[in-house]
Design an enzyme around this catalytic site. Sequence first.
Site, PDB file in Angstrom:
ATOM      1  N   ASP A 143       0.726  -1.345   0.079  1.00 48.20           N
ATOM      2  CA  ASP A 143       0.001  -0.084   0.026  1.00 48.20           C
ATOM      3  C   ASP A 143       0.821   1.260   0.017  1.00 48.20           C
ATOM      4  O   ASP A 143       0.801   2.321   0.638  1.00 48.20           O
ATOM      5  CB  ASP A 143      -1.004   0.305   1.412  1.00 48.20           C
ATOM      6  CG  ASP A 143      -2.023  -1.002   1.136  1.00 48.20           C
ATOM      7  OD1 ASP A 143      -1.987  -2.015   0.118  1.00 48.20           O
ATOM      8  OD2 ASP A 143      -2.990  -1.146   2.138  1.00 48.20           O
ATOM      9  N   ASP A 164      -0.638  -4.589  -3.672  1.00 50.95           N
ATOM     10  CA  ASP A 164      -1.383  -3.454  -3.806  1.00 50.95           C
ATOM     11  C   ASP A 164      -0.903  -2.100  -3.748  1.00 50.95           C
ATOM     12  O   ASP A 164      -1.277  -1.049  -2.909  1.00 50.95           O
ATOM     13  CB  ASP A 164      -2.685  -3.360  -2.751  1.00 50.95           C
ATOM     14  CG  ASP A 164      -3.722  -4.580  -2.801  1.00 50.95           C
ATOM     15  OD1 ASP A 164      -3.311  -5.491  -3.849  1.00 50.95           O
ATOM     16  OD2 ASP A 164      -4.168  -5.057  -2.007  1.00 50.95           O
ATOM     17  N   ARG A 221      -5.512  -5.856  -9.283  1.00 51.69           N
ATOM     18  CA  ARG A 221      -6.792  -6.782  -8.831  1.00 51.69           C
ATOM     19  C   ARG A 221      -8.072  -5.743  -8.453  1.00 51.69           C
ATOM     20  O   ARG A 221      -7.522  -4.616  -7.772  1.00 51.69           O
ATOM     21  CB  ARG A 221      -6.728  -7.656  -7.683  1.00 51.69           C
ATOM     22  CG  ARG A 221      -5.954  -7.078  -6.446  1.00 51.69           C
ATOM     23  CD  ARG A 221      -5.544  -8.103  -5.476  1.00 51.69           C
ATOM     24  NE  ARG A 221      -5.144  -7.632  -3.983  1.00 51.69           N
ATOM     25  CZ  ARG A 221      -4.802  -8.447  -3.219  1.00 51.69           C
ATOM     26  NH1 ARG A 221      -5.440  -9.739  -3.111  1.00 51.69           N
ATOM     27  NH2 ARG A 221      -4.257  -7.956  -1.858  1.00 51.69           N
TER      28      ARG A 221
END
Length: 316
Positions: A143, A164, A221
Amino acid sequence: MGTVIWKVALDGSGDFKTVQEAIDAVPLGNTCRTLIRVSPGIYQQPLYVPKTKNFITLAGLRPEITVLTWNNTATKIDHHQASRVIGTGTFGCGSTIVEGEDFIAENITFENSAPKGSGQAVAIRVTADRCAFYNCRFLGWQDTLYLHYGRQYLKDCYIEGSVDFIFGNSTALLEHCHIHCKSAGFITAQSRKSSQETTGYIFLRCVITGNGETSYACLGRPWGPFGRVVYAYTFMDACVKHCGWDNWGKTENERSACFYEYRCYGPGSCPSKRVTWARELLDDEVEQFLMHSFIDSDPERPWLAQRMALRIPYSA
């Protein structure tokens, strides 16, 4: 009124010793740009640019020598602002949190120094419209870069991470950026929630590199079911899995996610082996995504100006 120019230096030779002190000195509801020149150094402090402190520019000399860093994680937040102000969890753990609009950064490194395995550890969260980053670095693991809300333009930036590490629901154009996958994971987790939202991430003429291993990173994703990501004219090295994309464990996401590629190349670019629900855009479909109008759509009220072949916010 003209631009206000301040200098920050750790050694006390500037107007302020910390970047936060300079931000704090900007008046609420300011209407003119404040240029904060950040002298070389490693500034270990969480930063918060509050709502209504707009038109702030942070400018370093080189990103390698001008580093803004802190080590908060989603489960451990140490910050000078209360949680009711900055939020909790992933939302509140950014080393830098930008909520003031028309923010610009150039030649700066934004880092979350929490070690690998620390879980969510955001280097910067941007919850603000019309923000631009030039020649910046975003360092972290999971992140790293939280493009949460608003419109952002990133040019000539370096972004690294594992899981991510570019995520949120903003409308962002990343042009000529270097994306580095440090370990197994997913480059993007875009969280568009309906087909009506105009949000999404566009990677234009970027480069994706890895750590030397092969087939361990996905292009993205869907954090939101309608997550939208486009890679165009982008080099993908062998770290990118041939399947390309992941449905986040939900088959129903395959019907709604908008995951596209266009004329990418390199060993990680394998259109014939991609998941069936992601696809290569056609020439007439890709136009809308290759233009700066993706993030600057209203010709009556543009925020990016063309100057010397660069797109610069008008407010600058």
